[in-house]
Design a protein around this motif. Sequence first.
Motif, PDB file in Angstrom:
ATOM      1  N   UNK A   1       0.828  -1.207   0.000  1.00  0.00           N
ATOM      2  CA  UNK A   1       0.000   0.000   0.000  1.00  0.00           C
ATOM      3  C   UNK A   1       0.862   1.256   0.000  1.00  0.00           C
ATOM      4  N   UNK A   2       1.987   1.213   0.699  1.00  0.00           N
ATOM      5  CA  UNK A   2       2.903   2.354   0.720  1.00  0.00           C
ATOM      6  C   UNK A   2       3.467   2.610  -0.671  1.00  0.00           C
ATOM      7  N   UNK A   3       3.789   1.561  -1.405  1.00  0.00           N
ATOM      8  CA  UNK A   3       4.317   1.720  -2.761  1.00  0.00           C
ATOM      9  C   UNK A   3       3.274   2.357  -3.680  1.00  0.00           C
ATOM     10  N   UNK A   4       2.029   1.918  -3.569  1.00  0.00           N
ATOM     11  CA  UNK A   4       0.955   2.489  -4.399  1.00  0.00           C
ATOM     12  C   UNK A   4       0.766   3.968  -4.075  1.00  0.00           C
ATOM     13  N   UNK A   5       0.719   4.278  -2.783  1.00  0.00           N
ATOM     14  CA  UNK A   5       0.512   5.663  -2.358  1.00  0.00           C
ATOM     15  C   UNK A   5       1.671   6.558  -2.782  1.00  0.00           C
ATOM     16  N   UNK A   6       2.903   6.057  -2.613  1.00  0.00           N
ATOM     17  CA  UNK A   6       4.077   6.845  -3.002  1.00  0.00           C
ATOM     18  C   UNK A   6       4.078   7.105  -4.505  1.00  0.00           C
ATOM     19  N   UNK A   7       3.668   6.135  -5.282  1.00  0.00           N
ATOM     20  CA  UNK A   7       3.613   6.309  -6.741  1.00  0.00           C
ATOM     21  C   UNK A   7       2.630   7.411  -7.122  1.00  0.00           C
ATOM     22  N   UNK A   8       1.430   7.359  -6.535  1.00  0.00           N
ATOM     23  CA  UNK A   8       0.416   8.376  -6.841  1.00  0.00           C
ATOM     24  C   UNK A   8       0.884   9.749  -6.377  1.00  0.00           C
ATOM     25  N   UNK A   9       1.397   9.805  -5.152  1.00  0.00           N
ATOM     26  CA  UNK A   9       1.832  11.080  -4.564  1.00  0.00           C
ATOM     27  C   UNK A   9       2.972  11.698  -5.358  1.00  0.00           C
ATOM     28  N   UNK A  10       3.990  10.915  -5.671  1.00  0.00           N
ATOM     29  CA  UNK A  10       5.145  11.435  -6.386  1.00  0.00           C
ATOM     30  C   UNK A  10       4.817  11.920  -7.776  1.00  0.00           C
ATOM     31  N   UNK A  11       4.039  11.125  -8.509  1.00  0.00           N
ATOM     32  CA  UNK A  11       3.669  11.509  -9.877  1.00  0.00           C
ATOM     33  C   UNK A  11       2.758  12.730  -9.856  1.00  0.00           C
ATOM     34  N   UNK A  12       1.818  12.770  -8.899  1.00  0.00           N
ATOM     35  CA  UNK A  12       0.875  13.886  -8.817  1.00  0.00           C
ATOM     36  C   UNK A  12       1.583  15.212  -8.595  1.00  0.00           C
ATOM     37  N   UNK A  13       2.436  15.295  -7.571  1.00  0.00           N
ATOM     38  CA  UNK A  13       3.058  16.573  -7.241  1.00  0.00           C
ATOM     39  C   UNK A  13       4.169  16.948  -8.217  1.00  0.00           C
ATOM     40  N   UNK A  14       4.826  15.961  -8.794  1.00  0.00           N
ATOM     41  CA  UNK A  14       5.761  16.268  -9.879  1.00  0.00           C
ATOM     42  C   UNK A  14       5.001  16.855 -11.058  1.00  0.00           C
ATOM     43  N   UNK A  15       3.860  16.248 -11.375  1.00  0.00           N
ATOM     44  CA  UNK A  15       3.029  16.744 -12.476  1.00  0.00           C
ATOM     45  C   UNK A  15       2.512  18.149 -12.240  1.00  0.00           C
ATOM     46  N   UNK A  16       2.171  18.453 -10.982  1.00  0.00           N
ATOM     47  CA  UNK A  16       1.701  19.802 -10.670  1.00  0.00           C
ATOM     48  C   UNK A  16       2.796  20.829 -10.981  1.00  0.00           C
ATOM     49  N   UNK A  17       4.018  20.539 -10.539  1.00  0.00           N
ATOM     50  CA  UNK A  17       5.120  21.453 -10.827  1.00  0.00           C
ATOM     51  C   UNK A  17       5.394  21.574 -12.311  1.00  0.00           C
ATOM     52  N   UNK A  18       5.263  20.472 -13.030  1.00  0.00           N
ATOM     53  CA  UNK A  18       5.552  20.479 -14.474  1.00  0.00           C
ATOM     54  C   UNK A  18       4.440  21.189 -15.252  1.00  0.00           C
ATOM     55  N   UNK A  19       3.192  20.858 -14.945  1.00  0.00           N
ATOM     56  CA  UNK A  19       2.057  21.418 -15.697  1.00  0.00           C
ATOM     57  C   UNK A  19       1.920  22.916 -15.469  1.00  0.00           C
TER      58      UNK A  19
END
Length: 213
Positions: free
Chosen positions: A126-144
């Motif tokens: 569950x930690x791996x799933x959450x970290x994947x969503x969290x990392x991609x989401x906030x990286x995407x926010x900075x990029x977009x």
Amino acid sequence: MSIESFISQYGLAAIFLGAAFEGETSVVTGGLLAHQHLVPLAGSAAAAVTGSFAADQLFFFIGRRYRDTKRVRRIAAKPAFAKALDTLDRHPTVFILGFRFLYGLRTISPIAIGTSHVPARTFMVLNAISALVWGVLFTGIGYVFGDGLIELVDEVMPRQKLVGVAILAVVAALVIAGLRYWRGRHARKAGRGQARANAAAASTSDRSGRTSV
């Protein structure tokens, strides 16, 4: 070495450490740096995901392995720790998936989960799933949203763009730190209020017992 070369060489390591021990600001900044082509987008997201995952696995291990030590017992005495365990008892899967999105609970939660009966393998998945969503989401926010931020920097500091980006990152970090401080202070006040209420209730019950005797 130019600042661009420095960021290109050490930027991913900084994002990894920031995601592990600071939080969203470092990850959003990583997305912004990827928008500027100073670090690769995939590498920035991967550093954020792995940094967050590794840190929470470490905190979980501390809670699981050292739950009876004085340091962990002091952490367990905090109101946020009890709140984390209470939420975990009611919604275990949802809480493990979502605690890193909650201000005031992000660091203490994996320690609390480590002291519980949640299997280590379940937490890891569950930690791996959450970290994947969290990392991609906030990286995407900075990029977009990089275009808008860069336009703002160009208007204010056209000749010192990277300095402007750094200032934006610092401002964002201060805002997030302020929010965390405010929420922590509110939680401490609520905890003290609850403790006083419990003490008053215990005192009333004690007096009633003596009267009845």
